[in-house]
Design an enzyme around this catalytic site. Structure first.
Site, short mmCIF file in Angstrom:
data_model
loop_
_atom_site.label_atom_id
_atom_site.label_comp_id
_atom_site.label_asym_id
_atom_site.label_seq_id
_atom_site.Cartn_x
_atom_site.Cartn_y
_atom_site.Cartn_z
CG HIS A 45 -1.89 1.12 1.27
ND1 HIS A 45 -2.57 1.49 2.40
CD2 HIS A 45 -2.32 1.94 0.27
CE1 HIS A 45 -3.37 2.51 2.11
NE2 HIS A 45 -3.24 2.80 0.84
CG ASP A 99 -3.42 4.78 -2.15
OD1 ASP A 99 -4.37 4.31 -1.49
OD2 ASP A 99 -2.46 5.38 -1.65
CE1 TYR A 151 13.40 12.92 -15.59
CE2 TYR A 151 15.30 14.35 -15.28
CZ TYR A 151 14.44 13.68 -16.12
OH TYR A 151 14.63 13.75 -17.48
#
Lengths: 143, 143, 143, 143, 143, 143, 143, 143, 143, 143
Positions: free
Chosen positions: E22, E64, E113
């Protein structure tokens, strides 16, 4: 086994004692000490008491003469002045066996853990008496 | 240390005992045994006798009931019928502690080495009595 | 399998329980927990419930008596006072099985993750009930 | 956990099933099987039955149609015609779940070990019923 | 190949998807992305488009539901409001395939990034369309 | 450095001497010996003579009493009866230092190489005198 | 051994000297120096004096001309102006052998340790005279 | 050797060039550069000039068009405006060979080292002319 | 991505093609091939057809002119004279792309596996057409 | 770079030359040689000719005087008496540079490969002339 070298000094422990230099520290720890978690180099001597290990180590390891307390033990939690029987034995062994039999220093439990973390190695013994932990600082051998 | 498990069973030895399966063999060896050379997995218990190790191991390890001699010792060189005192003790401990207390078999020195080479693991103890070597074959636990 | 040791304690988990020392922590985590990402040592017990693992672990692991809450669970997100059924079961198992059956503490989700990151190891179970996570702090065994 | 994939297929077991090719073999073994000793790749599913693992594996793994017996079980020692209950269950699961539900072959105990040695991987389950071992040969999926 | 699992999910990528928990994040990156430099775990799918990979991944990976944007793309340099065609396709695939088809978030190139650096893994595809990069946050599967 | 242990015994060499068991062999080799190619474990003592190393090793290593020649040297190529001065020195050191000062055996050059290949370890010294090579077989220490 | 290269330069030390670049530093340390603890790359030359090693190293290693003191020694503890005999010898050898025979610098004991920690490598010699430690900074060779 | 690819691009260097992404940097360094100390990935091309390497690399590596100076050289120590002949050659090669032949930037010696430390890789050439060092930033290839 | 090199040649595959020498063999295998089990070096190109990989590889890899069949395919099981469509395509691609477009050889299924085992590397593609396997022997490039 | 040592001898090659002992063999191979496949230790010198490498190696490596042909080249396939120009150059360099300038031996192509397989190391050069391969057997240096 080897001639003239105590047989409880295992191959890995002998390597460590020989590879250590001036000022490097070795922790001899009891069976409840979090040695695997704290020590990068962790040697085990399950089933052997910490006092037998100290006796064997001091026959070959010189203690540091550049500092006042080349050996340090752990304070009893909530009773810093107490001297557990095993600590008294540590002092006796050091006095009779070490090349430099100085008095021991003391560190509070978590300060002792912190110092153990940066030691050269930790030897986890099978010592079941509480507070069976001691730090030794290696000295020099000159000519 | 753990509750209800003999404390001389080190982390690595516990791992090995648990990972072994039916028919896999463990060598408990004395301090002079060439354990590092022979064994792919070699655990050390320096400073502990072979009899103490055998006692602790048999409290958790089942012996094989599919073979007549699930425990095997080394013959005395040039005197194959001799029974060194430590071998007699091995038999006593097995009889009183094992789940399957069968009589021990025997192997000539170099045949013993060959069998040790293919064992699951070797435990090198600090046993200083000669011929303090024994091979145990693991059994099954069913329902 | 071994005699007298619950068989869901795998070789790696037994190693970890035995190698842990005073104050080291073990996380028993549910199937959704980010265990691989958080834990340097991550053992898997896919297909086993967290309650079965807790029951087995507490038969061998002593809990710490130096701290008030040697076991800690995760708060329900947005409902910190809720007590999910699995947490109630964790408390029951601890009360009946542990050597030191103290009341459990609680940590907010991300604080729980942070503490898990510095644990000795995480056991990822196959527990599918949400909030099936618990941290255990190991105690000492003296003589 | 993932959508539509049985949750007892661990990350390592999924990797193995996906990496296997035509003719590669997987051993599903019981809790007493010497899996660590025999298998270069050994995955553990402690606490899970062999029948649950077989059921889950066959939902994703095709069986080989180039050989008469793409599934093989172990003969009962000293009673090669016996069919232990778990073997009957293996056949039922294969018949109802596999893409290629052929009849199972049989191998004597040590011949079974030899074949397991060259398998792609062994899954050690927590199966406590004896003879809970089966070898599966992977088939092809074409277009 | 396996039954019912898209065949462009390689063994390593399947391992990663299954091991993630999770809140862990996966980056699907185009052929120009500095994936080897940024990612501790870097899986390659040279010769496959990022959209094909996204489609396959979302058939097994839950998104999620604890955050507003479980999927995040990279802003066009010097034109943050632009929506490159591949990003529109990413949204379409997510809407039709995901279990939780939320709207995507956006991050400036270097912020993207930085977030990729702490992702669980990066999949470097053979996507040659610029801005073919997307971060997915894994959700939970409960009972 | 350590008390009472010759300082040219390096950490690795001490480890090896201590880990060797009954019947294991150590090769002390000169500077031209193909030690890296032949030896799985190869320790270097560049700049030290083979005679100094032999002297130091024999202060701790017991020689085998179960065989007639626990020390073996290399024959001079094309002159098997020659006794180079360094070999005479090897015999003197063994006679005065070893616990079991037996006469040395001899092996032809390539037979010596073959035996070195299966030795426990090779110590490559800086010895520049030709034929400065000797094999030692470790003995036992009993009680 | 090789033609025209001092034979106490071991394979590992030659590798290091050749791989070092402009400004990289090498520590030549005495037998009491904590070299294993401080140095990521630690080469041992047990049984050889530090002065012999310095002599051999300077026949192949250029010293840096971009700094005033390309060689640095350790101050005597509590007597920073003292010049131990071995340090005088270090200066003589540098003057007669180096390509860039500059005067040496000095560092207090713990500052010396800190600098050694970031050196390219440490060579631990068998030097038993105290203060037998020196740091060399490599120079360039142009055309 | 391969068809149509310059043969001085070694297997490791080809791997690196192909694995680099947008914005990753490659250092081509001369024979005196401290490449092993600075670079996590260090490829050697001993015996080859830096100009030959630059020429070969630019036939396959795109330069970054998102920054003004995708190539950077080292300033002469104490003479920052000097342009050593090899730097002029670097500019010529870039102008004639690169897909994006921009003007070069410059960095002071230690700033150059710092930037090299975070480069994707360093190629250590056999270049003996001083200041033969250049950093290249990789660009993108789109459709 | 690189200029002038087909982008489905991944970093690892480019390394392999460049590191191979005269007579070394590369296997391009379909998605059902047991590549992980057979090949010490196994590169994956999931999701890409074997024909696309062959096309790209032959643009850089020279074929061996010292043998009559530098390319070899697998015979159809039980129908050795059959020519599956993909094999016909392999021949077309070789004829139009290779530097040395010789006719292909053939090997029975298990003989093909044996030869693959000693190949330099295997590339596992995502090819779903059966018999999509080919072995290429590398040739030389002279001056 | 080092003083007095040819700069094309890389760190790894210097290590190898120094670690080799009496009778160990080094292969200097051309750019088409299957060096990675054959050699356990493989050093690359891409971009350097085999003749330059031979010249540099012989300045430090002694040749064996115990065998008639301490240097061996590869026969031209199908023309064993041919002497390619590069082989003539090999002989010239050996005659003028070696400490023991004996005549070269010859081996058929596959016999040469077999011998290369058991060599101490192979140096793969960038030599593009065919048959640019030579095996050197190391000699001794005595006092």
């Amino acid at each position: 086994m080897l001639r003239n070298i105590p047989s409880i000094l295992s191959p890995d422990l002998l390597w460590t004692l020989r590879a250590m230099g001036h000022g490097d520290e070795l922790v001899i720890a009891d069976a409840n000490f979090p040695a695997t978690a704290l020590g990068a180099r962790c040697h085990r001597l399950d089933g052997v008491t910490a006092t037998d290990v100290l006796q064997a180590v001091l026959t070959v390891l010189p203690l540091d003469q550049f500092v006042p307390n080349p050996a340090v033990v752990m304070e009893v939690v909530d009773d810093p002045n107490a001297v557990p029987p095993i600590v008294a034995q540590f002092q006796d062994i050091t006095t009779t066996t070490a090349d430099n039999p100085a008095a021991m220093g003391k560190l509070e439990r978590f300060a002792f853990y912190d110092r153990a973390k940066s030691a050269f190695a930790i030897v986890q013994t099978g010592e079941t008496r509480l507070y069976g932990n001691i730090i030794l600082k290696k000295g020099v051998i000159g000519v």
